[in-house]
Design a protein around this motif. Structure first.
Motif, PDB file in Angstrom:
ATOM      1  N   VAL A 174       0.746  -1.149   0.092  1.00  0.00           N
ATOM      2  CA  VAL A 174       0.049  -0.077   0.031  1.00  0.00           C
ATOM      3  C   VAL A 174       0.939   1.078  -0.036  1.00  0.00           C
ATOM      4  O   VAL A 174       0.622   2.395  -0.854  1.00  0.00           O
ATOM      5  CB  VAL A 174      -1.117   0.169   1.211  1.00  0.00           C
ATOM      6  N   PRO A 175       1.880   1.418   0.941  1.00  0.00           N
ATOM      7  CA  PRO A 175       2.659   2.579   0.954  1.00  0.00           C
ATOM      8  C   PRO A 175       3.423   2.746  -0.621  1.00  0.00           C
ATOM      9  O   PRO A 175       3.444   3.819  -0.993  1.00  0.00           O
ATOM     10  CB  PRO A 175       3.669   2.518   2.048  1.00  0.00           C
ATOM     11  N   VAL A 176       3.837   1.845  -1.210  1.00  0.00           N
ATOM     12  CA  VAL A 176       4.406   1.999  -2.436  1.00  0.00           C
ATOM     13  C   VAL A 176       3.692   2.154  -3.468  1.00  0.00           C
ATOM     14  O   VAL A 176       4.140   3.233  -4.248  1.00  0.00           O
ATOM     15  CB  VAL A 176       5.266   0.561  -2.877  1.00  0.00           C
ATOM     16  N   GLY A 177       2.437   1.609  -3.723  1.00  0.00           N
ATOM     17  CA  GLY A 177       1.573   2.223  -4.574  1.00  0.00           C
ATOM     18  C   GLY A 177       0.946   3.611  -4.428  1.00  0.00           C
ATOM     19  O   GLY A 177       0.817   4.251  -5.170  1.00  0.00           O
ATOM     20  N   LEU A 178       0.618   3.851  -3.103  1.00  0.00           N
ATOM     21  CA  LEU A 178       0.144   4.993  -2.831  1.00  0.00           C
ATOM     22  C   LEU A 178       1.257   6.432  -3.121  1.00  0.00           C
ATOM     23  O   LEU A 178       0.980   7.290  -3.908  1.00  0.00           O
ATOM     24  CB  LEU A 178      -0.205   5.274  -1.276  1.00  0.00           C
ATOM     25  N   LEU A 179       2.310   5.974  -2.999  1.00  0.00           N
ATOM     26  CA  LEU A 179       3.333   7.094  -3.137  1.00  0.00           C
ATOM     27  C   LEU A 179       3.731   7.151  -4.565  1.00  0.00           C
ATOM     28  O   LEU A 179       3.601   8.400  -5.088  1.00  0.00           O
ATOM     29  CB  LEU A 179       4.648   6.526  -2.246  1.00  0.00           C
ATOM     30  N   MET A 180       3.663   6.030  -5.390  1.00  0.00           N
ATOM     31  CA  MET A 180       4.198   6.230  -6.696  1.00  0.00           C
ATOM     32  C   MET A 180       2.686   6.916  -7.226  1.00  0.00           C
ATOM     33  O   MET A 180       2.924   7.513  -8.311  1.00  0.00           O
ATOM     34  CB  MET A 180       4.368   4.897  -7.210  1.00  0.00           C
ATOM     35  N   GLY A 181       1.649   6.538  -7.137  1.00  0.00           N
ATOM     36  CA  GLY A 181       0.243   7.058  -7.725  1.00  0.00           C
ATOM     37  C   GLY A 181       0.026   8.521  -7.547  1.00  0.00           C
ATOM     38  O   GLY A 181      -0.137   9.283  -8.602  1.00  0.00           O
ATOM     39  N   THR A 182       0.301   9.051  -6.209  1.00  0.00           N
ATOM     40  CA  THR A 182       0.331  10.214  -5.808  1.00  0.00           C
ATOM     41  C   THR A 182       1.320  11.111  -6.522  1.00  0.00           C
ATOM     42  O   THR A 182       1.107  12.272  -7.085  1.00  0.00           O
ATOM     43  CB  THR A 182       0.266  10.569  -4.335  1.00  0.00           C
ATOM     44  N   VAL A 183       2.630  10.545  -6.258  1.00  0.00           N
ATOM     45  CA  VAL A 183       3.760  11.523  -7.212  1.00  0.00           C
ATOM     46  C   VAL A 183       3.372  11.631  -8.790  1.00  0.00           C
ATOM     47  O   VAL A 183       3.380  12.677  -9.344  1.00  0.00           O
ATOM     48  CB  VAL A 183       4.915  10.673  -6.862  1.00  0.00           C
ATOM     49  N   ALA A 184       3.012  10.687  -9.176  1.00  0.00           N
ATOM     50  CA  ALA A 184       2.670  10.640 -10.615  1.00  0.00           C
ATOM     51  C   ALA A 184       1.587  11.471 -10.937  1.00  0.00           C
ATOM     52  O   ALA A 184       1.649  12.128 -11.985  1.00  0.00           O
ATOM     53  CB  ALA A 184       2.433   8.988 -11.195  1.00  0.00           C
TER      54      ALA A 184
END
Length: 309
Positions: A122-132
């Motif tokens: 969850v943290p990896v997906g959340l961070l990558m998605g929000t940054v993108a």
């Protein structure tokens, strides 16, 4: 009687304070929003059923091993394939091990693997998605193309490939599932970020001099978290099934570990003669997966913005 009336009046006052349309402080507003969400969630019997099953699972994982007297690894060949009875409520397996004891101890392992995968993913997906979604441009293009590549492969096939390459074991199963499970969260977080980045309060924060990093961490990530958490709750059922599948194929927890998927695999050869060996852990997997789906559906309704969540 007087005490009961006072308690009832206090509850009514507290409910009125929580449900007021004009909260006097941010704390009151937050508590009122949480209370409204709980009322909406608790009004759904199926969601409450899912929550009850999961609370029971947590209780079993926490204190169950202290209540079960049999050793889950102890082999009593004289009692092999014993049907359910007063001494062994769920019977025994091919080596005379008590299935109830193995089921209770295995709940810790199954739940721990699933939770560990979610905590990593969850943290990896959340961070990558929000940054993108917030940065856009070349950052969005690169991150989303990586996500597209990961999504191009069937998740379970990719997990099996990584698990086979890394070798059998609990840690390797967690790594294999984590590598394949993050792309949907990144996609969801990106979609939420694109919508939030054009909101008035984000523009106001920029005008007040907030840095992009502060906007991302203070506003975008928390506002995207609810959707991602709901998605994670719904995915827990799939993760538990994937964990069981890896255990069934011998790529997860190894014998004599009481992991549910391995227990099903061990009982498939005696399914016709001793149905309880594979059926009971299979029913446990079914119940927990169903509970997570019911809980996820309830949380999705609670956090749906169309319902004022």
């Amino acid at each position: 009687m007087e005490d009961f009336a006072q308690m009832k009046a206090a509850r009514t006052t507290l409910r009125t304070w929580l449900l007021t349309d004009t909260p006097a402080s941010p704390r009151q507003a937050a508590l009122g929003r949480a209370y409204r969400r709980w009322r909406r969630f608790s009004s759904n019997p199926l969601s409450m059923l899912g929550l009850a099953i999961l609370l029971l699972l947590v209780a079993v994982a926490a204190i169950g091993p202290m209540l079960v007297t049999q050793d889950p690894l102890q082999q009593v060949l004289a009692e092999r394939l014993t049907p359910p009875n007063a001494a062994h409520w769920f019977g025994t397996d091919q080596l005379g091990r008590d299935i109830l004891s193995r089921l209770v101890h295995g709940s810790r392992l199954t739940l721990a693997i699933a939770l560990l995968v979610v905590v990593l993913v969850v943290p990896v997906g959340l961070l990558m998605g929000t940054v993108a979604g917030y940065c856009g441009g070349i950052v969005d293009t690169v991150l989303m193309r990586l996500t597209d590549v990961a999504l191009a492969f069937p998740k379970i096939v990719l997990a099996l490939a990584f698990a086979a390459a890394l070798g059998p074991g609990v840690l390797n199963a967690v790594i294999a599932l984590s590598i394949t499970a993050w792309p949907p969260y990144a996609r969801l977080a990106r979609a939420e970020s694109l919508r939030l980045a054009q909101s008035d309060y984000i523009h106001a924060a920029r005008l007040q001099g907030a840095s992009p990093l502060r906007i991302l961490l203070r506003y975008i990530v928390p506002l995207c978290s609810s959707s991602v958490i709901v998605r994670a709750t719904l995915d827990m059922a799939g993760i538990i099934l994937a964990v069981a599948g890896l255990g069934f194929l011998g790529l997860g927890a190894q014998p004599p570990s009481p992991e549910w998927g391995y227990m099903v695999a061990a009982g498939r050869n005696v399914l016709l003669d001793a149905w309880w060996v594979a059926t009971i852990p299979g029913l446990a997997i079914l119940a927990v997966s169903l509970a997570f789906n019911l809980l996820g559906d309830g949380l999705r309704d609670v956090f749906d913005p169309r319902h004022g969540g």
